[in-house]
Design a protein around this motif. Structure first.
Motif, PDB file in Angstrom:
ATOM      1  N   UNK A  72       0.811  -1.221   0.000  1.00 11.29           N
ATOM      2  CA  UNK A  72       0.000   0.000   0.000  1.00 11.29           C
ATOM      3  C   UNK A  72       0.839   1.263   0.000  1.00 11.29           C
ATOM      4  N   UNK A  73       2.154   1.134  -0.179  1.00 14.95           N
ATOM      5  CA  UNK A  73       3.022   2.316  -0.189  1.00 14.95           C
ATOM      6  C   UNK A  73       2.855   3.070  -1.502  1.00 14.95           C
ATOM      7  N   UNK A  74       2.507   4.339  -1.388  1.00  7.59           N
ATOM      8  CA  UNK A  74       2.334   5.180  -2.566  1.00  7.59           C
ATOM      9  C   UNK A  74       1.605   6.439  -2.155  1.00  7.59           C
ATOM     10  N   UNK A  75       1.523   7.395  -3.051  1.00  4.68           N
ATOM     11  CA  UNK A  75       0.778   8.613  -2.746  1.00  4.68           C
ATOM     12  C   UNK A  75       0.616   9.450  -4.002  1.00  4.68           C
ATOM     13  N   UNK A  76      -0.347  10.361  -3.958  1.00  6.85           N
ATOM     14  CA  UNK A  76      -0.563  11.278  -5.078  1.00  6.85           C
ATOM     15  C   UNK A  76       0.324  12.507  -4.949  1.00  6.85           C
ATOM     16  N   UNK A  77       0.658  13.088  -6.102  1.00  5.52           N
ATOM     17  CA  UNK A  77       1.250  14.426  -6.173  1.00  5.52           C
ATOM     18  C   UNK A  77       0.329  15.239  -7.082  1.00  5.52           C
ATOM     19  N   UNK A  78      -0.101  16.398  -6.619  1.00  2.00           N
ATOM     20  CA  UNK A  78      -0.875  17.305  -7.468  1.00  2.00           C
ATOM     21  C   UNK A  78      -0.018  18.531  -7.695  1.00  2.00           C
ATOM     22  N   UNK A  79       0.216  18.846  -8.963  1.00  5.86           N
ATOM     23  CA  UNK A  79       0.967  20.064  -9.279  1.00  5.86           C
ATOM     24  C   UNK A  79      -0.013  21.099  -9.821  1.00  5.86           C
ATOM     25  N   UNK A  80       0.172  22.317  -9.356  1.00  8.55           N
ATOM     26  CA  UNK A  80      -0.645  23.426  -9.827  1.00  8.55           C
ATOM     27  C   UNK A  80       0.262  24.409 -10.572  1.00  8.55           C
ATOM     28  N   UNK A  81      -0.291  25.077 -11.571  1.00 10.29           N
ATOM     29  CA  UNK A  81       0.465  26.138 -12.251  1.00 10.29           C
ATOM     30  C   UNK A  81      -0.508  27.222 -12.706  1.00 10.29           C
ATOM     31  N   UNK A  82       0.030  28.283 -13.287  1.00  6.29           N
ATOM     32  CA  UNK A  82      -0.812  29.444 -13.609  1.00  6.29           C
ATOM     33  C   UNK A  82      -1.777  29.141 -14.753  1.00  6.29           C
ATOM     34  N   UNK A  83      -1.403  28.238 -15.649  1.00  8.89           N
ATOM     35  CA  UNK A  83      -2.288  27.920 -16.782  1.00  8.89           C
ATOM     36  C   UNK A  83      -3.531  27.188 -16.288  1.00  8.89           C
TER      37      UNK A  83
END
Ligand code: C2O
Ligand code: CU
Ligand code: CU
Length: 565
Positions: free
Chosen positions: A145-156
């Protein structure tokens, strides 16, 4: 026998429970934002089924890990604390960063130590993820179960009218499945019998009657999911692995493979008081060639979800939030894709069954370029700033999700045809169907480092662990220092060369790949072959000194210089 009976009764009860809508509330992973992060990997346990808890692995929690929210342009520092009883690595899947920060099999974190990579976030807004990548232990550690999300935000992305209230109308969905033993413990197996959505069995969620955004991640060990809604409504794909599409693409089914991410929008405006199911329509998959389409319940690949339709998430639509998005935008961004004409070379990568490759493996393993992964061999030296076409040819009977580190790529063709509209974006995983060829183009613009390789591999964790992986370094490595000692096994003639260079290997050595390299270490030409002796046509080379590098079926290289006349 007794176990089987028990199991069938359990299955029957699950079926009965579903019809009485006995769902569990979807968990939404916690978020961590900022620029400094602590992730602690632990052995822990979690109440996944009723009865016994399940021994699991988690980052800062019981199963899976927090969602890391980053802004493009930020420098992020991460402290990975390993409190597992085993070495691990943490790979930042999809990130463009220096190889030594990448968390691949080379960046090992021994138990009770901390690894602290950092880099400037350079990726487009989108959905990425992190997971263990220790060689031969990826399946086992991901299975925990090792894992995770990454959410990247930018100006577009921020300028668009898209749902982005995390956990309300912007919902990450981690798709996987597990097999449980009679004591509710995970079995390490490529296919599970039970769908887990964010770690939850029979998940449901209350959502507002407006446009919803689901960030889909196929985090399964092996399975692909053929996504759709129970009323066959149209939903809209807005991103591929590496960011926004130019325009949203309406679909009723979306096949997602291990490692891939797609963000989708679904419009529930005016539907308060209704329910709908997000499902995997895997009965529509072929019974051979796509992971999850196989229809059998016994043996190492047997499972009860194979070739079946099953629920991923039961949605209960309630009142709108009042501030929600009510229509699906059509145009999203303007990507500048890499023109095929800018490629300076085409790298041919083969996928094949290992059956019949003498002395390698049993019948179930798959290999790249006719040999197993060798952590001490660099498969490719990619010259700095090269734009390359990777042409992946699958001669086997099974399709594989091919993943490359370091770069996001554009798919040029799938078996000679353009990629479908929903894949016309930046990607880092592409499914290579059985008996087909897939080509993508990528630019290796920076992070030159001749010591630390990036990986490319099948994202089916079982295949990766079995050796369906290779590695490349970016940079102009001098050719002459590699494996000179082996050269007694290689005969080259004539030298100087006028038209063709002939090689002849010692007994038992079969060459699968030949590369011509200049004195600056730049790769000029590659040949795919399968011979102990052959003739390489080189009349295109101008006068000068060059190296030829031959690679054999075991990944060993043989280098010699020659003069072109
Ligand atoms: Cu998501 Cu090399 O892996
Ligand atoms: Cu990766
Ligand atoms: Cu594979």
């Amino acid at each position: 026998m007794r176990f089987r009976l028990h199991f069938l009764i359990a299955l029957f009860c699950m079926g009965a429970a579903t019809s009485h809508a006995q769902y569990n509330t979807l968990r939404i992973p916690d978020t961590l934002a900022g620029t400094t992060f602590d992730l602690t990997a632990r052995d822990t346990f979690d109440q996944i089924l009723t009865g016994n808890q399940t021994v699991t692995g988690g980052y800062n929690g019981n199963f899976w890990g927090p969602t890391l929210i980053w802004n493009k342009g930020d420098v992020v520092h991460i402290n990975v604390h390993n409190r597992l009883n085993d070495t691990t690595t943490v790979h930042w899947h999809g990130m463009h960063l220096a190889a030594i920060m990448d968390g691949g099999p080379h960046q090992t974190v021994p138990p009770f130590t901390t690894w602290s990579p950092y880099w400037k976030v350079d990726n487009n807004a989108g959905t990425y993820w992190y997971h263990p990548h220790l060689h031969m232990k990826a399946e086992e550690q991901m299975n925990m179960g090792l894992g995770g999300f990454i959410i990247i935000r930018d100006s577009v992305e921020s300028a668009l009218a898209l749902p982005r209230t995390y956990g309300v109308d912007d919902i990450p969905l981690m798709l996987t499945d597990r097999k449980f033993d009679a004591l509710n413990q995970f079995t390490i197996a490529p296919y599970g019998d039970t769908m887990l959505t964010n770690g939850v069995v029979r998940a449901q969620y209350n959502v507002p009657a407006q446009v919803l955004r689901f960030r889909l991640l196929d985090a399964a060990i092996e399975r692909s999911y053929n996504i759709g809604f129970s009323d066959n409504r149209t939903f809209y794909v807005i991103t591929t692995d590496g960011g926004l599409l130019d325009t949203s693409v309406g679909l009723t089914r979306l096949l997602i493979h291990a490692g891939e991410r797609y963000e989708i929008l679904v419009n529930c405006t005016g539907q308060s008081g209704t329910t709908v199911d997000l499902k995997a329509y895997n009965s529509a998959l072929p019974t051979a060639g796509v992971a999850g389409g196989e229809n059998f319940t016994t043996g190492p690949f047997g499972n009860y979800l194979g070739h079946k339709d099953f629920n991923i998430l039961h949605l209960v639509v309630g009142a709108a939030t009042g501030t929600g998005v009510t229509s699906v935008p059509h145009s999203l961004t303007t990507n500048t894709f890499i023109p095929a004409s800018s490629a300076v070379l085409t790298r041919n990568v083969s996928i094949s069954d290992s059956t019949g490759v003498p002395g390698i493996l049993g019948p179930n393993a798959f290999i790249l370029n006719h040999h197993l992964f060798n952590i001490n061999t660099i498969d490719y030296h990619v010259p700095l700033d090269n734009t390359e076409i990777w042409s992946i040819t699958n001669t086997g009977n099974f399709g594989h999700p091919f993943h490359i580190h370091d770069v996001e790529f554009n798919v040029l063709s799938i078996n000679g045809s353009p990629a479908p509209a929903y894949q016309q974006g930046w990607k880092d995983v592409i499914f290579v169907p059985a008996h087909q060829n897939v080509q993508f183009i990528a630019r290796f613009a920076d992070y030159s480092d001749s010591l630390h390789p990036y990986m490319f591999h099948c994202h089916i964790a079982l295949h990766e662990d079995e050796g369906m992986m290779g590695q490349f370094v970016v940079g102009n490595a001098p050719a002459g220092i590699m494996n000179i000692a082996q050269n007694s096994k290689m005969k080259l003639y004539p030298n100087p060369v006028t038209n063709a260079l002939n090689f002849e290997m010692a007994d038992g050595i079969t060459i699968t790949h030949a590369a011509i390299i200049n004195t600056h270490g730049q790769l000029l030409k590659e040949f795919e072959l399968s011979d102990a002796k052959a003739s390489l046509a080189l009349s295109f080379l101008p006068y000068g000194m060059y190296f030829v590098r031959l690679t054999d079926t075991h990944g060993a290289s043989y280098i010699k210089s020659f003069i072109m006349e």
